[in-house]
Design an enzyme around this catalytic site. Structure first.
Site, mmCIF file in Angstrom:
data_model
loop_
_atom_site.group_PDB
_atom_site.id
_atom_site.type_symbol
_atom_site.label_atom_id
_atom_site.label_comp_id
_atom_site.label_asym_id
_atom_site.label_seq_id
_atom_site.Cartn_x
_atom_site.Cartn_y
_atom_site.Cartn_z
ATOM 1 N N THR A 88 3.149 49.137 102.838
ATOM 2 C CA THR A 88 3.925 48.530 102.569
ATOM 3 C C THR A 88 4.577 47.361 104.292
ATOM 4 O O THR A 88 5.796 46.689 103.194
ATOM 5 C CB THR A 88 5.918 49.573 102.861
ATOM 6 O OG1 THR A 88 5.422 50.344 104.317
ATOM 7 C CG2 THR A 88 5.819 51.206 102.185
ATOM 8 N N ALA A 89 3.896 47.362 104.930
ATOM 9 C CA ALA A 89 4.142 46.416 105.228
ATOM 10 C C ALA A 89 4.431 44.306 104.816
ATOM 11 O O ALA A 89 5.215 44.348 105.721
ATOM 12 C CB ALA A 89 3.125 46.652 106.921
ATOM 13 N N TYR A 90 3.322 44.344 104.424
ATOM 14 C CA TYR A 90 4.105 43.129 103.211
ATOM 15 C C TYR A 90 4.891 43.114 102.606
ATOM 16 O O TYR A 90 4.966 42.379 102.322
ATOM 17 C CB TYR A 90 2.264 43.362 102.882
ATOM 18 C CG TYR A 90 2.691 43.932 101.152
ATOM 19 C CD1 TYR A 90 2.802 43.233 99.820
ATOM 20 C CD2 TYR A 90 2.120 44.857 101.206
ATOM 21 C CE1 TYR A 90 1.914 43.748 98.646
ATOM 22 C CE2 TYR A 90 2.576 45.510 99.823
ATOM 23 C CZ TYR A 90 2.858 44.963 98.938
ATOM 24 O OH TYR A 90 2.561 45.904 97.161
ATOM 25 N N LYS A 91 5.721 43.656 102.402
ATOM 26 C CA LYS A 91 7.322 43.157 102.600
ATOM 27 C C LYS A 91 8.518 43.664 103.073
ATOM 28 O O LYS A 91 9.075 43.225 102.637
ATOM 29 C CB LYS A 91 7.437 44.908 100.972
ATOM 30 C CG LYS A 91 6.802 44.656 99.761
ATOM 31 C CD LYS A 91 6.656 45.800 98.736
ATOM 32 C CE LYS A 91 5.866 45.877 97.933
ATOM 33 N NZ LYS A 91 6.354 47.103 96.241
ATOM 34 N N THR A 92 7.755 43.703 104.276
ATOM 35 C CA THR A 92 9.133 43.739 105.449
ATOM 36 C C THR A 92 9.730 42.090 105.786
ATOM 37 O O THR A 92 10.576 42.386 105.973
ATOM 38 C CB THR A 92 8.789 44.326 106.562
ATOM 39 O OG1 THR A 92 7.480 43.161 106.927
ATOM 40 C CG2 THR A 92 8.141 45.787 106.293
#
Length: 673
Positions: free
Chosen positions: A24-28
């Site tokens: 989910t890091a690519y959505k932060t």
């Protein structure tokens, strides 16, 4: 170059905590979206009347405002740190930041909602404008003067510069039906091109949502192809292809402007970002290219993004602070006082920060191919973790695209896969993965659904694979299997494909609806909207028609159920016939087994209780030689529990417990021998 960059990251980063692959890091990253809607006579004209129930009577401007309201509702819950604003242009009135109505800073541009984190007040104001026709009529008055696109783009430039100067993702959504705003003025067109270039230099991406008029299709090539910069395919922020939002008409299956806009904007609601960027892909010794990784499909689940304080006058986002306290003195412990240790031999073995970093380091991040195998050797059960889609990148190694394409085509043509050593990020656990080629997929309109590339799928370790339990089932006859195959074929979705965008997660949507009601101070709804619930009324109606045989099968509305109903009835009749035949064939064997069980129940075997004697069938007990061979081959765990229990009971041993307990007793018996 890539090795030096990864080395710099490993030397300068904070390695106290183990870093794992965070999907989910690519959505932060924060996102700022400015919604720009044109107000003109054509945009305010409702669609022509129609008898279709699917046709919406909203004008394009009203549908766009509803779309902006729906998007703001979603983002206030799912993305509470993102900014959003709504700007109207072409209105008789004017309003800009901090100015009252009638401002002349940007004539005929009305800033309905400033670019900021939306709160309950902004959502309610937009909802009032959408639902109150009188207020919308007072505001949505088109001007007779022309609005230069250069002024609009410069207005958007100032909004982004003042409100979201440090945001990594800034996007401008333009909704219009005018494909040639400067029909006879080339100077204004050139000025608009310059202003659009300024926005792109600032890092703002312009997204166009064209609306075709009933008598004219929207032509992007006339003006907007010079304004909208199409991102390169290698750009991670490149938007997905957008289907033109068309005016409602019966010829287009009743697709409304609102639904078209919602589907188009939802497809671009989250900017695409790479899970990892410029990761080295080593094909051979000294032969590397760089790739980027993406998660194309991921299940969305409710998760906590922040804490909300509800005991004040209004709900507020709470800022969390974590401190470590000593147990004996309740004193705050400083970071330098903390040491890391492992318990070994009853003692605490302390390690320094450098030693722990060395223990966790399995090499620099990268993908290293160690061999190739046929794809047919990959079993189905090896797909336990989601795969990552990789695409070439020219940032570190020029020519990566050419080499990547050659490798992908070669693997696809020969049906081969690559075995690779995969370390996604610094301090991430290494994995053995397979590299699978993926071909390009298109839909009926020749639009790209899946780009060509390759997938990195982690392989499971031995402990991750669970053995299937042995179930002595009766195999169905081929006739029953063929009949059930026909039933399943009739119950398939259109084109045998599942489209998750058409079936939203009801539990997730209900969760967001409750949060939305709490944030806006609204009443909590009673029943959630679940589009996955079958249409019971129509099913009952079709079933009655099937039962009464009073319908022409080719003219019913629910084609799937109409076709499946007769096949299900045929399958049921065939099942009853096969059950009766099976019972007759196995009646003698069943009678013999019942007789043996009754004899064992009436016989009192010395040294055993009655309950244990009932389950022993001496004729079916496995021989000692066969059991010894299973022990020597380490295959006792593959035996069924009745076989193990019968053998243990024949030796006078306890046969109660789980399967692992029975295996231990059997192995201990042979080890003592």
């Amino acid at each position: 170059m890539a090795d030096d960059r990864w080395r710099r990251d490993s030397e300068g980063g904070d390695e106290e905590e183990e870093e794992v692959v965070d999907e989910t890091a690519y959505k932060t990253a924060k996102d700022a979206v400015l919604f720009v809607i044109e107000v003109s006579r054509s945009m305010l004209t409702p669609p022509p009347p129609s008898d279709s129930k699917k046709i919406d009577n909203d004008s394009p401007t009203s549908a766009s405002l509803k779309c902006a309201y729906a998007l703001m509702q979603q983002r206030i819950i799912s993305n509470p740190t993102d900014m959003m604003g709504v700007l109207l242009y072409g209105t008789e009135e004017s309003k800009f930041q901090g100015d009252e109505r009638g401002s002349t800073s940007y004539p005929h541009c009305y800033l309905l909602t400033d670019l900021q984190i939306p709160d309950a007040k902004d959502v309610k104001a937009l909802k009032t404008l959408v639902e109150n026709e009188e207020e919308s009529k007072q505001l949505l008055v088109p001007t007779n003067a022309s609005v230069p696109m250069s002024d609009l783009l410069f207005c958007a430039n100032q909004i982004f510069t003042t409100k979201a100067p440090n945001f990594s993702s800034r996007r401008l959504f333009i909704v219009t039906d005018n494909d040639n705003p400067h029909e006879s003025n080339s100077r204004l067109k050139s000025s608009a091109i310059v202003r659009a270039k300024d926005l792109y230099d600032l890092g703002v991406v312009i997204e166009l949502f064209p609306i075709s008029r009933p008598d004219q299709d929207f032509d992007r090539a006339i003006f907007f192809d010079d304004i909208i910069y199409n991102a390169a395919p290698l750009d991670p922020a490149a938007p997905a292809p957008l289907a033109t939002a068309s005016a409602p008409s019966a010829a287009k299956d009743g697709v409304t402007i609102l639904s078209s806009l919602l589907s188009s904007i939802n497809s671009r609601a989250v900017a695409r970002r790479a899970l990892f960027s410029n990761l080295p892909l080593e094909i051979g010794p000294g032969f590397k290219i760089s790739v980027k990784g993406y998660i194309l499909l991921k299940r969305q689940e409710p998760k906590r993004s922040c804490y909300v304080y509800l005991k004040g006058s209004k709900p507020e986002i709470a800022a969390g602070v974590t401190t470590q306290m000593a147990d004996d003195t309740a004193r705050e412990v400083e970071k330098v006082e903390i040491k890391r240790a492992y318990k070994f031999g009853g003692e605490q073995i302390a390690f320094t920060k450098e030693e722990i970093a060395a223990l966790r380091n399995f090499g620099d991040p990268g993908i290293r191919i160690i061999g190739f195998k046929p794809i047919s050797m990959l079993p189905v059960w090896a797909n336990l973790k989601p795969a990552t889609f990789i695409y070439p990148s020219e940032d570190d190694y020029v020519g990566s695209t050419r080499v990547f394409s050659a490798l992908q085509q070669k693997l696809l043509r020969d049906q081969k896969m690559g075995l690779a050593w995969f370390v996604a990020r610094k301090n991430a656990a290494p994995q053995i993965a397979v590299i699978l080629p993926g071909a390009e997929k298109t839909d009926d309109k020749d639009m790209q659904v899946m780009p060509p590339g390759m997938w990195v799928a982690p392989l499971p370790f031995a402990d991750d694979v669970r053995q299937n339990p042995e179930t002595p089932l009766i195999r169905a006859p081929e006739q029953l299997i063929d009949l059930m195959r026909e039933v399943v074929q009739q119950l398939q979705l259109p084109r045998a494909e599942y489209d998750p965008s058409k079936y939203p997660n009801p539990a997730l949507q209900w969760h967001y609806r409750i949060l939305q009601a709490m944030a806006l101070g609204e009443d909590i709804p009673d029943m959630p909207e679940d589009k996955t619930v079958p249409k019971y009324r129509q099913i009952d109606k079709v079933w009655l028609r099937l039962k009464s045989r009073m319908f022409p099968g080719a003219r019913l509305s629910l084609h799937t159920l109409q076709r499946a109903g007769p096949y299900i009835m045929d399958w049921g009749r065939a099942l009853e016939a096969h059950i009766s035949v099976w019972e007759q064939e196995n009646q003698s064997a069943a009678t013999t087994a019942l007789t043996k069980r009754s004899i064992a129940a009436d016989t009192d075997i010395p040294g055993r209780d009655a309950k244990r004697a009932k389950t022993v069938d001496l004729d079916d007990v496995m021989s000692d030689e066969a059991m010894k061979k299973s022990f020597d081959r380490n295959e006792i765990g593959k035996l069924t529990m009745p076989v193990m229990k019968a053998w243990l009971q024949s030796k006078g041993l306890t046969s109660s417990g789980k399967k692992a307990d029975l295996v231990d007793r059997l192995e201990n018996w042979f080890e003592k021998k």
